[in-house]
Design a protein around this motif. Structure first.
Motif, PDB file in Angstrom:
ATOM      1  N   LEU A 179     -36.223 -39.360  -1.368  1.00  0.00           N
ATOM      2  CA  LEU A 179     -35.378 -39.790  -2.489  1.00  0.00           C
ATOM      3  C   LEU A 179     -34.772 -38.566  -3.195  1.00  0.00           C
ATOM      4  CD1 LEU A 179     -37.658 -42.617  -3.934  1.00  0.00           C
ATOM      5  CD2 LEU A 179     -35.534 -42.890  -2.653  1.00  0.00           C
ATOM      6  N   GLU A 180     -35.594 -37.533  -3.332  1.00  0.00           N
ATOM      7  CA  GLU A 180     -35.118 -36.315  -4.005  1.00  0.00           C
ATOM      8  C   GLU A 180     -33.991 -35.662  -3.190  1.00  0.00           C
ATOM      9  OE1 GLU A 180     -35.566 -35.270  -6.816  1.00  0.00           O
ATOM     10  OE2 GLU A 180     -35.324 -33.103  -6.934  1.00  0.00           O
ATOM     11  N   VAL A 181     -34.159 -35.667  -1.868  1.00  0.00           N
ATOM     12  CA  VAL A 181     -33.130 -35.080  -0.999  1.00  0.00           C
ATOM     13  C   VAL A 181     -31.813 -35.842  -1.174  1.00  0.00           C
ATOM     14  CG1 VAL A 181     -32.441 -34.842   1.426  1.00  0.00           C
ATOM     15  CG2 VAL A 181     -34.709 -34.084   0.689  1.00  0.00           C
ATOM     16  N   VAL A 182     -31.895 -37.173  -1.175  1.00  0.00           N
ATOM     17  CA  VAL A 182     -30.676 -37.976  -1.357  1.00  0.00           C
ATOM     18  C   VAL A 182     -30.041 -37.651  -2.706  1.00  0.00           C
ATOM     19  CG1 VAL A 182     -29.801 -40.319  -1.661  1.00  0.00           C
ATOM     20  CG2 VAL A 182     -31.451 -39.834   0.148  1.00  0.00           C
ATOM     21  N   ARG A 183     -30.889 -37.578  -3.747  1.00  0.00           N
ATOM     22  CA  ARG A 183     -30.367 -37.318  -5.090  1.00  0.00           C
ATOM     23  C   ARG A 183     -29.662 -35.951  -5.147  1.00  0.00           C
ATOM     24  NH1 ARG A 183     -31.287 -34.711  -9.555  1.00  0.00           N
ATOM     25  NH2 ARG A 183     -33.056 -33.544  -8.752  1.00  0.00           N
ATOM     26  N   LEU A 184     -30.324 -34.936  -4.570  1.00  0.00           N
ATOM     27  CA  LEU A 184     -29.764 -33.581  -4.626  1.00  0.00           C
ATOM     28  C   LEU A 184     -28.455 -33.487  -3.845  1.00  0.00           C
ATOM     29  CD1 LEU A 184     -33.051 -31.521  -4.186  1.00  0.00           C
ATOM     30  CD2 LEU A 184     -31.619 -31.610  -6.222  1.00  0.00           C
ATOM     31  N   LEU A 185     -28.440 -34.111  -2.664  1.00  0.00           N
ATOM     32  CA  LEU A 185     -27.235 -34.007  -1.837  1.00  0.00           C
ATOM     33  C   LEU A 185     -26.092 -34.833  -2.433  1.00  0.00           C
ATOM     34  CD1 LEU A 185     -28.729 -33.986   1.789  1.00  0.00           C
ATOM     35  CD2 LEU A 185     -28.097 -32.059   0.318  1.00  0.00           C
ATOM     36  N   GLY A 211     -28.551 -30.965  19.362  1.00  0.00           N
ATOM     37  CA  GLY A 211     -27.129 -30.652  19.469  1.00  0.00           C
ATOM     38  C   GLY A 211     -26.432 -30.737  18.123  1.00  0.00           C
ATOM     39  N   VAL A 212     -26.778 -31.774  17.345  1.00  0.00           N
ATOM     40  CA  VAL A 212     -26.204 -31.915  16.006  1.00  0.00           C
ATOM     41  C   VAL A 212     -26.566 -30.696  15.186  1.00  0.00           C
ATOM     42  CG1 VAL A 212     -26.336 -33.195  13.859  1.00  0.00           C
ATOM     43  CG2 VAL A 212     -26.256 -34.419  16.028  1.00  0.00           C
ATOM     44  N   GLU A 213     -27.867 -30.317  15.278  1.00  0.00           N
ATOM     45  CA  GLU A 213     -28.387 -29.236  14.452  1.00  0.00           C
ATOM     46  C   GLU A 213     -27.665 -27.919  14.747  1.00  0.00           C
ATOM     47  OE1 GLU A 213     -32.529 -29.055  15.008  1.00  0.00           O
ATOM     48  OE2 GLU A 213     -32.699 -27.098  14.108  1.00  0.00           O
ATOM     49  N   VAL A 214     -27.385 -27.711  15.994  1.00  0.00           N
ATOM     50  CA  VAL A 214     -26.809 -26.428  16.366  1.00  0.00           C
ATOM     51  C   VAL A 214     -25.319 -26.379  16.075  1.00  0.00           C
ATOM     52  CG1 VAL A 214     -26.300 -24.934  18.334  1.00  0.00           C
ATOM     53  CG2 VAL A 214     -28.537 -26.016  18.137  1.00  0.00           C
ATOM     54  N   THR A 215     -24.626 -27.475  16.343  1.00  0.00           N
ATOM     55  CA  THR A 215     -23.172 -27.382  16.336  1.00  0.00           C
ATOM     56  C   THR A 215     -22.529 -27.885  15.051  1.00  0.00           C
ATOM     57  OG1 THR A 215     -23.045 -29.513  17.413  1.00  0.00           O
ATOM     58  CG2 THR A 215     -23.001 -27.577  18.847  1.00  0.00           C
ATOM     59  N   ALA A 216     -23.138 -28.807  14.390  1.00  0.00           N
ATOM     60  CA  ALA A 216     -22.489 -29.347  13.204  1.00  0.00           C
ATOM     61  C   ALA A 216     -22.693 -28.418  12.032  1.00  0.00           C
ATOM     62  CB  ALA A 216     -23.065 -30.714  12.888  1.00  0.00           C
ATOM     63  N   SER A 217     -21.710 -28.275  11.183  1.00  0.00           N
ATOM     64  CA  SER A 217     -21.876 -27.449   9.993  1.00  0.00           C
ATOM     65  C   SER A 217     -22.725 -28.221   8.993  1.00  0.00           C
ATOM     66  CB  SER A 217     -20.522 -27.132   9.399  1.00  0.00           C
ATOM     67  OG  SER A 217     -20.016 -28.296   8.781  1.00  0.00           O
ATOM     68  N   ASP A 218     -23.287 -27.486   8.041  1.00  0.00           N
ATOM     69  CA  ASP A 218     -24.133 -28.127   7.047  1.00  0.00           C
ATOM     70  C   ASP A 218     -23.357 -29.168   6.248  1.00  0.00           C
ATOM     71  OD1 ASP A 218     -26.348 -26.751   7.833  1.00  0.00           O
ATOM     72  OD2 ASP A 218     -26.162 -25.181   6.317  1.00  0.00           O
ATOM     73  N   ALA A 219     -22.083 -28.865   5.969  1.00  0.00           N
ATOM     74  CA  ALA A 219     -21.277 -29.823   5.203  1.00  0.00           C
ATOM     75  C   ALA A 219     -21.120 -31.134   5.969  1.00  0.00           C
ATOM     76  CB  ALA A 219     -19.916 -29.223   4.898  1.00  0.00           C
ATOM     77  N   SER A 224     -25.605 -35.389  -5.563  1.00  0.00           N
ATOM     78  CA  SER A 224     -25.090 -34.766  -6.782  1.00  0.00           C
ATOM     79  C   SER A 224     -24.523 -33.371  -6.519  1.00  0.00           C
ATOM     80  CB  SER A 224     -26.200 -34.692  -7.836  1.00  0.00           C
ATOM     81  OG  SER A 224     -27.278 -33.928  -7.330  1.00  0.00           O
ATOM     82  N   GLY A 225     -24.454 -32.977  -5.260  1.00  0.00           N
ATOM     83  CA  GLY A 225     -23.824 -31.702  -4.918  1.00  0.00           C
ATOM     84  C   GLY A 225     -24.625 -30.487  -5.350  1.00  0.00           C
ATOM     85  N   GLN A 226     -25.951 -30.626  -5.431  1.00  0.00           N
ATOM     86  CA  GLN A 226     -26.797 -29.510  -5.877  1.00  0.00           C
ATOM     87  C   GLN A 226     -26.872 -28.390  -4.834  1.00  0.00           C
ATOM     88  OE1 GLN A 226     -28.902 -29.365  -8.862  1.00  0.00           O
ATOM     89  NE2 GLN A 226     -27.522 -30.971  -9.535  1.00  0.00           N
ATOM     90  N   TYR A 227     -26.716 -28.757  -3.563  1.00  0.00           N
ATOM     91  CA  TYR A 227     -26.800 -27.741  -2.508  1.00  0.00           C
ATOM     92  C   TYR A 227     -25.516 -26.915  -2.508  1.00  0.00           C
ATOM     93  CZ  TYR A 227     -26.694 -25.709   2.151  1.00  0.00           C
ATOM     94  OH  TYR A 227     -26.591 -24.834   3.202  1.00  0.00           O
ATOM     95  N   ARG A 228     -25.695 -25.585  -2.723  1.00  0.00           N
ATOM     96  CA  ARG A 228     -24.499 -24.741  -2.859  1.00  0.00           C
ATOM     97  C   ARG A 228     -24.350 -23.765  -1.699  1.00  0.00           C
ATOM     98  NH1 ARG A 228     -26.375 -25.237  -8.091  1.00  0.00           N
ATOM     99  NH2 ARG A 228     -24.946 -26.384  -9.449  1.00  0.00           N
ATOM    100  N   GLY A 229     -25.217 -23.885  -0.711  1.00  0.00           N
ATOM    101  CA  GLY A 229     -25.037 -23.086   0.497  1.00  0.00           C
ATOM    102  C   GLY A 229     -25.584 -21.676   0.423  1.00  0.00           C
ATOM    103  N   GLU A 230     -26.471 -21.382  -0.558  1.00  0.00           N
ATOM    104  CA  GLU A 230     -27.058 -20.031  -0.609  1.00  0.00           C
ATOM    105  C   GLU A 230     -27.936 -19.772   0.617  1.00  0.00           C
ATOM    106  OE1 GLU A 230     -27.386 -22.019  -3.373  1.00  0.00           O
ATOM    107  OE2 GLU A 230     -26.673 -20.902  -5.127  1.00  0.00           O
ATOM    108  N   ALA A 231     -28.596 -20.822   1.076  1.00  0.00           N
ATOM    109  CA  ALA A 231     -29.375 -20.749   2.314  1.00  0.00           C
ATOM    110  C   ALA A 231     -28.863 -21.858   3.222  1.00  0.00           C
ATOM    111  CB  ALA A 231     -30.856 -20.947   2.010  1.00  0.00           C
ATOM    112  N   SER A 232     -29.334 -21.875   4.465  1.00  0.00           N
ATOM    113  CA  SER A 232     -28.916 -22.971   5.344  1.00  0.00           C
ATOM    114  C   SER A 232     -29.447 -24.286   4.779  1.00  0.00           C
ATOM    115  CB  SER A 232     -29.479 -22.756   6.750  1.00  0.00           C
ATOM    116  OG  SER A 232     -30.871 -23.005   6.739  1.00  0.00           O
ATOM    117  N   LEU A 233     -28.821 -25.382   5.160  1.00  0.00           N
ATOM    118  CA  LEU A 233     -29.246 -26.687   4.657  1.00  0.00           C
ATOM    119  C   LEU A 233     -30.716 -26.929   5.001  1.00  0.00           C
ATOM    120  CD1 LEU A 233     -28.546 -29.414   3.334  1.00  0.00           C
ATOM    121  CD2 LEU A 233     -27.967 -30.259   5.618  1.00  0.00           C
ATOM    122  N   ARG A 234     -31.093 -26.537   6.207  1.00  0.00           N
ATOM    123  CA  ARG A 234     -32.481 -26.783   6.608  1.00  0.00           C
ATOM    124  C   ARG A 234     -33.456 -25.999   5.722  1.00  0.00           C
ATOM    125  NH1 ARG A 234     -34.009 -25.904  12.614  1.00  0.00           N
ATOM    126  NH2 ARG A 234     -33.237 -23.835  12.132  1.00  0.00           N
TER     127      ARG A 234
END
Lengths: 203, 294
Positions: A67-73, A14-22, A75-85
């Motif tokens: 750890l890399e995922v935490v670091r990237l998220l 449910g979280v995956e479907v309804t919550a936005s990536d942000a 530091s705001g590296q994810y810019r939404g070019e693709a879905s978060l998943r």
């Protein structure tokens, strides 16, 4: 407003479907248990194909991915070019591949470190160009080399001594060293040519 | 050690495989010779070129069918054709991407095995409905004598048994698909050599492959005497000479030889020959005898 799931796999979906990536990122960084579990589940699944090859290192690499995922998220590296998943899936595949290359001890592009005192201090113009277009220039030069040169250098980079290589190739040690020297001259010349003819990747 | 001797040994110095004494002498020379230090930079560049592979970024872009941002797509493709390790890595990343696609929320449509199972289960009902319709002859009145009733009940029982078997088969198929979708522990790996190499054939002309009872796949490591630089074709024949499987694109690994993953159901007990070829020229032949572990 996204529906916040409460318990179990169904609610995670449910979280995956309804919550936005942000929102997912915000919850993940705030330590929301279900979101952390969801994203950890993605990384484990994305890393699954590498499990057999990474063997006993796999668990550590998955931890490295987390750890890399935490670091990237953070530091705001994810810019939404693709879905978060998809983004996290690619980060995981990338990190696993880097680890695989580390552990395989494959013929390396950066062999043993030498004392800084015996390495030329000023990089050549060719080395500077390589820093910009490394992958294209290196692969194009490699492609232009003969099979014999590639095999010989592959053995060298695999860590075989010149005695072992000479036995495998059935040539004298002196002849082998001269052959390696000529292959080196050819590839450096090819690197120079390729570096001077830039191309645009066409995908 | 003079400049020429040092220059010739630089690749091995860089790779860390010079004998200790030569290593010490070469380093001592390099510390005081600017010309050889410059030469070392060329050797480092050569090592980078000869050890070059597609970057992880490019492999990820290829796996997700995105335009390549760093290199030309044709160059990447040509490298993949000549570099077994990059090709293997791309397979792993594509497998990861496939799992991502599987993880997407699905519509309510049932998996294919269940749809087929349901279809199989509905067959007896459809048959009975058809029989009833024919017997009624459009009048709406259905009467059976004792013999007809017995015959129909037998047919219905047979069809129910058939449907039950189809359901069981579909479940077994689903289990197989589930097993193939995830990591497989204890995959059997069997090393075999061509007939032309005396290593094994001195003991036996057949490579014996004992397949574990629960093994879905067997990975054959084909030692090759005549591996070409490019991809090879492969053909598996049973002892009757019939082709069991045929494929192409078998790429030699860095040390020569090939790997071939074979579903164990493809190899029932018996004798087989595997032949690799390139441009219709046979490269190596392998003789196998497959036995299931009891």
């Amino acid at each position: 407003m996204a529906r916040v799931a409460t318990t179990g796999a169904r609610s995670l979906r449910g979280v995956e479907v309804t919550a936005s990536d942000a929102e997912l990122i915000a919850r993940f960084l705030n330590g929301d248990g279900e979101t952390v579990e969801l994203i950890n589940g993605w990384t484990v699944r994305a890393a699954a194909p590498f499990r057999r090859r990474l063997d006993s290192e796999w668990e550590d690499v998955v931890q490295e991915v987390r750890l890399e995922v935490v670091r990237l998220l953070q530091s705001g590296q994810y810019r939404g070019e693709a879905s978060l998943r998809t983004y996290l899936w690619q980060v995981t595949a990338h990190t696993c591949l880097d680890a695989l290359r580390r552990f395989q001890r494959r013929p390396s592009a950066e062999p043993v470190d030498l004392d800084a005192s015996i390495v030329a201090r000023d990089p050549s113009p060719l080395a500077r160009v390589l820093d910009r277009e490394r992958e294209r220039v290196l692969l194009a030069a490699l492609e232009s080399m003969s099979r014999e040169c590639r095999e010989l250098w592959n053995m060298v980079l695999s860590g075989l001594s010149y005695r072992e290589v000479s036995l495998r190739l059935g040539v004298s040690e002196g002849a082998l060293r001269v052959r390696a020297h000529r292959c080196r001259q050819r590839v450096v010349a090819a690197l120079g040519c390729n570096a001077l003819s830039p191309q645009t990747p066409n995908g | 050690m003079d400049c020429q001797n040092v220059a010739e040994r630089l690749p091995w110095l860089l790779a860390g495989s010079l004998p200790p004494e030569e290593d010490r002498q070469a380093r001592a020379h390099l510390a005081s010779c600017a010309s050889c230090a410059k030469e070392l930079e060329d050797v480092r560049l050569a090592a980078q070129a000869f050890g070059a592979h597609l970057s992880a970024d490019s492999l990820v872009e290829l796996a997700w069918d995105r335009p390549l941002s760093r290199i030309d797509a044709d160059l990447a493709q040509r490298h993949l054709e000549s570099c077994a390790s990059c090709a293997e890595e791309l397979v792993l990343i594509r497998e990861s991407r496939r799992l991502e696609a599987q993880a997407r929320p699905r519509a309510t449509r049932a998996p294919v095995v269940w749809r087929w199972g349901a279809l199989a289960a509905s067959l007896p009902l459809a048959f009975v409905a058809g029989v009833l319709w024919r017997a009624a002859g459009g009048s709406g009145d259905v009467t059976f004598n004792g013999a007809d009733r017995e015959r129909l009940e037998t047919q219905i029982a047979d069809l129910r048994a058939e449907a039950r078997r189809a359901q069981e088969n579909s479940q077994a198929l689903k289990q197989q698909i589930d097993r193939l979708a995830g990591p497989q522990p204890n995959v059997q790996v069997v090393e075999i050599f061509p007939d032309s190499l005396a290593l094994r054939s001195a003991r036996s002309s057949q490579n014996l492959v004992v397949v574990e009872a629960d093994s879905a796949w067997v990975v054959l490591l084909l030692g090759a005497e005549n591996a070409p630089a490019g991809p090879a074709a492969v053909e598996v024949r049973n002892q009757a000479g019939e082709v069991v499987w045929r494929g192409s694109g078998l790429k030699p690994g860095p040390l020569g030889g090939y790997t071939l993953g074979v579903p164990s159901v493809l190899l029932p007990d018996g004798r087989y020959t595997i032949a690799t070829s390139r441009q219709e020229q046979t490269l190596d032949r392998y003789a196998l005898e497959v036995r299931r572990k009891q």
